[in-house]
Design a protein around this motif. Structure first.
Motif, mmCIF file in Angstrom:
data_model
loop_
_atom_site.group_PDB
_atom_site.id
_atom_site.type_symbol
_atom_site.label_atom_id
_atom_site.label_comp_id
_atom_site.label_asym_id
_atom_site.label_seq_id
_atom_site.Cartn_x
_atom_site.Cartn_y
_atom_site.Cartn_z
ATOM 1 N N UNK A 1 27.628 -36.644 -20.985
ATOM 2 C CA UNK A 1 27.067 -36.457 -22.325
ATOM 3 C C UNK A 1 26.301 -37.696 -22.780
ATOM 4 N N UNK A 2 26.836 -38.872 -22.476
ATOM 5 C CA UNK A 2 26.166 -40.117 -22.872
ATOM 6 C C UNK A 2 24.808 -40.228 -22.192
ATOM 7 N N UNK A 3 24.744 -39.892 -20.909
ATOM 8 C CA UNK A 3 23.464 -39.962 -20.204
ATOM 9 C C UNK A 3 22.482 -38.911 -20.700
ATOM 10 N N UNK A 4 23.015 -37.732 -21.062
ATOM 11 C CA UNK A 4 22.150 -36.695 -21.612
ATOM 12 C C UNK A 4 21.542 -37.160 -22.935
ATOM 13 N N UNK A 5 22.356 -37.767 -23.774
ATOM 14 C CA UNK A 5 21.869 -38.289 -25.053
ATOM 15 C C UNK A 5 20.848 -39.402 -24.807
ATOM 16 N N UNK A 6 21.142 -40.287 -23.849
ATOM 17 C CA UNK A 6 20.213 -41.372 -23.536
ATOM 18 C C UNK A 6 18.873 -40.808 -23.060
ATOM 19 N N UNK A 7 18.910 -39.828 -22.172
ATOM 20 C CA UNK A 7 17.676 -39.223 -21.671
ATOM 21 C C UNK A 7 16.893 -38.544 -22.790
ATOM 22 N N UNK A 8 17.595 -37.810 -23.656
ATOM 23 C CA UNK A 8 16.922 -37.155 -24.787
ATOM 24 C C UNK A 8 16.290 -38.185 -25.718
ATOM 25 N N UNK B 1 22.165 -46.179 -15.232
ATOM 26 C CA UNK B 1 23.250 -45.257 -14.895
ATOM 27 C C UNK B 1 24.225 -45.888 -13.904
ATOM 28 N N UNK B 2 23.686 -46.504 -12.868
ATOM 29 C CA UNK B 2 24.536 -47.133 -11.848
ATOM 30 C C UNK B 2 25.378 -48.248 -12.443
ATOM 31 N N UNK B 3 24.779 -49.060 -13.292
ATOM 32 C CA UNK B 3 25.520 -50.173 -13.880
ATOM 33 C C UNK B 3 26.623 -49.689 -14.806
ATOM 34 N N UNK C 1 4.095 -44.864 -22.127
ATOM 35 C CA UNK C 1 5.296 -45.172 -21.348
ATOM 36 C C UNK C 1 5.674 -43.992 -20.461
ATOM 37 N N UNK C 2 5.457 -42.787 -20.961
ATOM 38 C CA UNK C 2 5.779 -41.604 -20.165
ATOM 39 C C UNK C 2 4.900 -41.528 -18.923
ATOM 40 N N UNK C 3 3.693 -42.105 -19.009
ATOM 41 C CA UNK C 3 2.798 -42.114 -17.855
ATOM 42 C C UNK C 3 3.323 -43.009 -16.741
ATOM 43 N N UNK C 4 4.085 -44.028 -17.088
ATOM 44 C CA UNK C 4 4.648 -44.931 -16.074
ATOM 45 C C UNK C 4 6.050 -44.474 -15.691
ATOM 46 N N UNK C 5 6.210 -43.181 -15.542
ATOM 47 C CA UNK C 5 7.532 -42.608 -15.313
ATOM 48 C C UNK C 5 8.255 -43.117 -14.067
ATOM 49 N N UNK D 1 11.945 -44.147 -14.528
ATOM 50 C CA UNK D 1 13.004 -43.463 -13.778
ATOM 51 C C UNK D 1 13.866 -44.467 -13.011
ATOM 52 N N UNK D 2 13.211 -45.473 -12.431
ATOM 53 C CA UNK D 2 13.954 -46.498 -11.691
ATOM 54 C C UNK D 2 14.891 -47.264 -12.627
ATOM 55 N N UNK D 3 14.391 -47.622 -13.803
ATOM 56 C CA UNK D 3 15.217 -48.333 -14.780
ATOM 57 C C UNK D 3 16.368 -47.446 -15.261
#
Length: 171
Positions: free
Chosen positions: A52-59, A84-86, A69-73, A77-79
């Motif tokens: 849920x936390x990641x879903x909220x972060x993505x939204x 997420x990993x951290x 910024x969306x153009x440099x996806x 995505x890498x960030x």
């Protein structure tokens, strides 16, 4: 300092999700208060919480990111993946703790639930630190490039100015 606005609707929805998770946890615990079952319920709650936390972060990112910024996806995505990993790296299991036989199942559940939250907070802190370091390094590299460009342009302008002055003197 964060340059995007914090959307109160997104944050409110996350609060609702967290409260629902706690309600589900207690509903499940009322029906099955065994030790091993509690561990399973806690693990499931933890997974739902992180999901849920990641879903909220993505939204939040999608709703608040400028189009540029969306153009440099790929970089975004890498960030996102590194964040997420951290966060998940910090969210290790707390089942290795020594259990006090006199501790009630509710006290143990509360302690472990607070451990999950603390682990998640530590992961978020780690992710934020990493992001600030990356942002600082990126901005430093950009500043260095602009300074180098400025230097070249300044030298070139001086050179052109000297050429024009010599041309004017000769005329």
């Amino acid at each position: 300092m964060c340059f995007t606005k914090r959307d109160p609707r997104v944050l409110a929805s996350f609060r609702v999700l967290m409260h629902n998770l706690v309600d589900e946890f207690f509903d499940t615990m009322e029906n099955e208060p065994e030790g091993a079952q509690m561990e399973a319920v806690l693990a499931e709650t933890k997974e739902k919480f992180i999901k849920d936390a990641f879903k909220v972060m993505d939204n939040h990112i999608q709703e608040n990111s400028p189009e540029t910024l969306k153009e440099s996806s790929p970089l975004l995505q890498e960030a996102r993946q590194e964040v997420r990993c951290r966060i998940q790296r910090r969210s290790v299991s707390t089942s290795l703790e020594v259990q006090n036989p006199e501790e009630s199942i509710w006290a143990r559940a509360l302690r472990q639930f607070l451990g999950i939250l603390q682990s998640f907070l530590s992961g978020c802190r780690d992710a934020l630190t990493w992001l600030w370091e990356k942002a600082a390094a990126c901005l430093q590299a950009i500043c260095s490039a602009v300074e180098a460009l400025w230097e070249v342009l300044t030298d070139f302008s001086s050179f052109v100015g000297q050429l024009l002055c010599r041309s004017l003197i000769q005329v």
